[in-house]
Design a protein around this motif. Sequence first.
Motif, PDB file in Angstrom:
ATOM      1  N   GLU A  84      52.999  60.819  43.251  1.00  0.00           N
ATOM      2  CA  GLU A  84      54.297  60.976  42.587  1.00  0.00           C
ATOM      3  C   GLU A  84      54.552  62.437  42.227  1.00  0.00           C
ATOM      4  O   GLU A  84      55.672  62.930  42.361  1.00  0.00           O
ATOM      5  CB  GLU A  84      54.375  60.095  41.336  1.00  0.00           C
ATOM      6  N   LEU A  85      53.509  63.138  41.768  1.00  0.00           N
ATOM      7  CA  LEU A  85      53.686  64.566  41.457  1.00  0.00           C
ATOM      8  C   LEU A  85      54.068  65.348  42.718  1.00  0.00           C
ATOM      9  O   LEU A  85      54.925  66.241  42.663  1.00  0.00           O
ATOM     10  CB  LEU A  85      52.405  65.140  40.842  1.00  0.00           C
TER      11      LEU A  85
ATOM     12  N   ASP B 258      45.129  51.775  31.234  1.00  0.00           N
ATOM     13  CA  ASP B 258      45.450  51.834  32.652  1.00  0.00           C
ATOM     14  C   ASP B 258      45.732  50.430  33.172  1.00  0.00           C
ATOM     15  O   ASP B 258      45.330  49.441  32.561  1.00  0.00           O
ATOM     16  CB  ASP B 258      44.290  52.486  33.435  1.00  0.00           C
ATOM     17  N   VAL B 259      46.452  50.371  34.275  1.00  0.00           N
ATOM     18  CA  VAL B 259      46.823  49.084  34.876  1.00  0.00           C
ATOM     19  C   VAL B 259      46.794  49.196  36.400  1.00  0.00           C
ATOM     20  O   VAL B 259      47.002  50.276  36.950  1.00  0.00           O
ATOM     21  CB  VAL B 259      48.242  48.625  34.449  1.00  0.00           C
TER      22      VAL B 259
ATOM     23  N   LYS C 139      43.975  55.596  42.547  1.00  0.00           N
ATOM     24  CA  LYS C 139      43.048  55.054  41.557  1.00  0.00           C
ATOM     25  C   LYS C 139      41.612  55.308  41.979  1.00  0.00           C
ATOM     26  O   LYS C 139      41.280  55.229  43.155  1.00  0.00           O
ATOM     27  CB  LYS C 139      43.299  53.546  41.397  1.00  0.00           C
TER      28      LYS C 139
ATOM     29  N   LEU D 102      60.505  67.656  34.695  1.00  0.00           N
ATOM     30  CA  LEU D 102      60.407  66.786  35.875  1.00  0.00           C
ATOM     31  C   LEU D 102      59.925  65.398  35.478  1.00  0.00           C
ATOM     32  O   LEU D 102      60.468  64.384  35.920  1.00  0.00           O
ATOM     33  CB  LEU D 102      59.438  67.372  36.902  1.00  0.00           C
TER      34      LEU D 102
ATOM     35  N   HIS E  15      50.218  56.362  43.158  1.00  0.00           N
ATOM     36  CA  HIS E  15      49.386  56.428  41.960  1.00  0.00           C
ATOM     37  C   HIS E  15      47.953  56.109  42.390  1.00  0.00           C
ATOM     38  O   HIS E  15      47.554  54.943  42.397  1.00  0.00           O
ATOM     39  CB  HIS E  15      49.869  55.444  40.899  1.00  0.00           C
TER      40      HIS E  15
ATOM     41  N   LEU F 236      57.723  64.675  43.207  1.00  0.00           N
ATOM     42  CA  LEU F 236      58.546  65.367  42.203  1.00  0.00           C
ATOM     43  C   LEU F 236      58.627  66.858  42.503  1.00  0.00           C
ATOM     44  O   LEU F 236      59.700  67.468  42.445  1.00  0.00           O
ATOM     45  CB  LEU F 236      57.949  65.175  40.800  1.00  0.00           C
TER      46      LEU F 236
ATOM     47  N   ALA G   1      50.934  53.074  31.247  1.00  0.00           N
ATOM     48  CA  ALA G   1      50.061  51.907  31.121  1.00  0.00           C
ATOM     49  C   ALA G   1      50.024  51.413  29.676  1.00  0.00           C
ATOM     50  O   ALA G   1      50.113  50.210  29.416  1.00  0.00           O
ATOM     51  CB  ALA G   1      48.659  52.253  31.610  1.00  0.00           C
ATOM     52  N   ALA G   2      49.937  52.348  28.733  1.00  0.00           N
ATOM     53  CA  ALA G   2      49.885  51.952  27.325  1.00  0.00           C
ATOM     54  C   ALA G   2      51.155  51.204  26.945  1.00  0.00           C
ATOM     55  O   ALA G   2      51.120  50.212  26.214  1.00  0.00           O
ATOM     56  CB  ALA G   2      49.695  53.189  26.448  1.00  0.00           C
TER      57      ALA G   2
ATOM     58  N   LEU H   2      51.127  47.709  28.224  1.00  0.00           N
ATOM     59  CA  LEU H   2      50.157  46.882  27.495  1.00  0.00           C
ATOM     60  C   LEU H   2      50.560  46.674  26.041  1.00  0.00           C
ATOM     61  O   LEU H   2      49.796  46.137  25.253  1.00  0.00           O
ATOM     62  CB  LEU H   2      48.761  47.535  27.560  1.00  0.00           C
TER      63      LEU H   2
ATOM     64  N   THR I 217      40.650  54.888  36.652  1.00  0.00           N
ATOM     65  CA  THR I 217      41.601  55.915  36.237  1.00  0.00           C
ATOM     66  C   THR I 217      42.654  56.089  37.326  1.00  0.00           C
ATOM     67  O   THR I 217      42.320  56.220  38.501  1.00  0.00           O
ATOM     68  CB  THR I 217      40.901  57.267  36.009  1.00  0.00           C
ATOM     69  N   THR I 218      43.906  56.093  36.898  1.00  0.00           N
ATOM     70  CA  THR I 218      45.017  56.299  37.821  1.00  0.00           C
ATOM     71  C   THR I 218      45.466  57.755  37.762  1.00  0.00           C
ATOM     72  O   THR I 218      45.641  58.309  36.674  1.00  0.00           O
ATOM     73  CB  THR I 218      46.201  55.391  37.437  1.00  0.00           C
ATOM     74  N   PHE I 219      45.649  58.363  38.921  1.00  0.00           N
ATOM     75  CA  PHE I 219      46.137  59.734  39.022  1.00  0.00           C
ATOM     76  C   PHE I 219      47.526  59.707  39.656  1.00  0.00           C
ATOM     77  O   PHE I 219      47.731  59.053  40.668  1.00  0.00           O
ATOM     78  CB  PHE I 219      45.195  60.568  39.887  1.00  0.00           C
ATOM     79  N   MET I 220      48.465  60.457  39.065  1.00  0.00           N
ATOM     80  CA  MET I 220      49.839  60.421  39.575  1.00  0.00           C
ATOM     81  C   MET I 220      50.039  61.402  40.738  1.00  0.00           C
ATOM     82  O   MET I 220      51.120  61.958  40.916  1.00  0.00           O
ATOM     83  CB  MET I 220      50.817  60.722  38.448  1.00  0.00           C
TER      84      MET I 220
ATOM     85  N   PHE J 270      49.471  58.982  33.578  1.00  0.00           N
ATOM     86  CA  PHE J 270      49.813  57.583  33.824  1.00  0.00           C
ATOM     87  C   PHE J 270      49.489  56.699  32.622  1.00  0.00           C
ATOM     88  O   PHE J 270      50.074  55.623  32.471  1.00  0.00           O
ATOM     89  CB  PHE J 270      49.072  57.087  35.071  1.00  0.00           C
ATOM     90  N   SER J 271      48.569  57.157  31.763  1.00  0.00           N
ATOM     91  CA  SER J 271      48.198  56.331  30.608  1.00  0.00           C
ATOM     92  C   SER J 271      49.386  56.093  29.683  1.00  0.00           C
ATOM     93  O   SER J 271      49.414  55.110  28.943  1.00  0.00           O
ATOM     94  CB  SER J 271      47.041  56.968  29.833  1.00  0.00           C
TER      95      SER J 271
ATOM     96  N   THR K  75      46.207  65.051  35.448  1.00  0.00           N
ATOM     97  CA  THR K  75      46.929  64.101  36.302  1.00  0.00           C
ATOM     98  C   THR K  75      46.397  62.684  36.127  1.00  0.00           C
ATOM     99  O   THR K  75      47.066  61.732  36.499  1.00  0.00           O
ATOM    100  CB  THR K  75      46.889  64.512  37.792  1.00  0.00           C
ATOM    101  N   GLY K  76      45.215  62.544  35.583  1.00  0.00           N
ATOM    102  CA  GLY K  76      44.684  61.220  35.302  1.00  0.00           C
ATOM    103  C   GLY K  76      45.046  60.708  33.915  1.00  0.00           C
ATOM    104  O   GLY K  76      44.759  59.565  33.579  1.00  0.00           O
TER     105      GLY K  76
END
Lengths: 307, 307
Positions: free
Chosen positions: A170-171, A121-122, A151, B174, A149, A174, B220-221, B224, A164-167, B216-217, B212-213
């Motif tokens: 954005e969802l 995550d970032v 967090k 999507l 996004h 979309l 992020a991955a 990184l 943890t980032t949840f989209m 995003f990984s 949903t969490g």
Amino acid sequence: MAAPAFCAAIDWGTTNMRLWLLDGHGGVLAARSSGEGMRACLPDRFEAVMEAHLSALGAAPDLPVVVAGMAGARGAWREAAYRDTPAALDTLHAHAVRVEGAGRDVRILPGVCQREAGREDVMRGEETQLAGAVAQGQRSGLFCMPGTHSKWVRVEDGRLLAFTTFMTGELFALMSEHSILRDMLGQDGGSPHSPDFRAAVEELQADGAGLTGKLFSIRAASLLGRAPADPRARLSGLLVGAEIAAARGMIGDETAVVLVGGGVQGAAYEAALAAAGIACRTMDGESLVRRGLFNAATALWPERRTA
Amino acid sequence: MAAPAFCAAIDWGTTNMRLWLLDGHGGVLAARSSGEGMRACLPDRFEAVMEAHLSALGAAPDLPVVVAGMAGARGAWREAAYRDTPAALDTLHAHAVRVEGAGRDVRILPGVCQREAGREDVMRGEETQLAGAVAQGQRSGLFCMPGTHSKWVRVEDGRLLAFTTFMTGELFALMSEHSILRDMLGQDGGSPHSPDFRAAVEELQADGAGLTGKLFSIRAASLLGRAPADPRARLSGLLVGAEIAAARGMIGDETAVVLVGGGVQGAAYEAALAAAGIACRTMDGESLVRRGLFNAATALWPERRTA
């Protein structure tokens, strides 16, 4: 100007930027904001955009500037490498990157990354809000930070441990713009005060895994002549509800989640957390990032503060 | 032609249509398929499209036609009102709608709907596949029917009791076409035999609420420098894995889920169910819908069969 500016501070996000002139106590002397976010700025446009805003505010040519957010992403203005978790939030300034060649002293604060496999995550910008919260005495807690996004962040004794980032946002975009639900959603509604929002949040607490199996029900209900009064509120409630259901496992022994809020989105999360039976207390996101930037500036330029 | 045709049968989906000439035992005399699905057909185009295909196959002008799928949706060819759950699958033909004014006898089979508040759902086409399964002796079971809108369906003693639609396939489209993950996904890959697919499915079984969490990984991955070898497979695995985690609660005392498969998608679900530790046996979706259509035709036109 009434008081001499101590520094300028910029929160440079993906789609917007906000700039403040701050006095030696962190008070706001003047402010600007615009849609010239990272996406609107080619790498060589950042300085010109910043100088135009500073000039409009009559800032001195040697006023230093501290920046947080996407301006520090790779390929943006200057890359400010991520700090790894666990990350001390009160020493982010020590890892700021100076923009070489700029006409004044400009420092970009680093983001934070988490490298755990499968949970990579970032973040860029939220860490500075969290540094502001730490500076305000909130040194520990589970922070909920809504956004495109969202967090959820665990902070302990001033250190960012995990997130943890949840989209979610954005969802929502979309689904409402491109999915088969689009025609059912219309342009209006989406109020977090709608009973449809609350009901959707509650459904997902009972059945958190069911998000992708619930979304289609909005279309089906409409085809069956039983559309919810506010389909946008139902969609929003399902998505935010799924986020909260997933994040629930991160709640420890604290009595309340810290919601970094403000605006419409903050109100929606307040309503959703209430529907999910999770106590929260709200801190204002804009004040927090300004405080985080100011604290970094006082550490970067201590000599200016005493001037 | 070698044998006289007993009827024509059409599976008219959203984006494709398939047509067969069947003999008196359900055997295939000839087949056509095209991209002239419901979306490509204005309401007054269905008959012309059908006649062109029948003419290409040399079908007699009085050959009757039985149709399943989206041709029966409101605003399509002729609306064939949904049957409510619980729905007997071997008497769908009794509720077929005749297309008045057509140049031959054309009957459109109804879909099935579920009206339970918050779990509203609809299907058109899958019920005819299930009728085919019932006709083949599979009178009970939990059916997994992959697709743009996957369905999990509980059938007991030939009656469709309940079902849930998952927007898995649409979410994949999507995310891969419009989301912030797009640039990370590329055009290739997505194999269900990739370790990334299997790992993603497994992760979601342990933490079904976390979809949903987890999405995003992928981004992020990549930022990184730790991108999965096959990011499309990871996305696909997360989405299918979330579907299976949510549907797991529907599994009763059966020893195996019935997977209505075929093609790439069927193989992906076979791999995903295996990774999730759920036994399945596969039935071919195209054979099933043909069998369901044929059985309806024998009930609609018994006199032709003995001819």
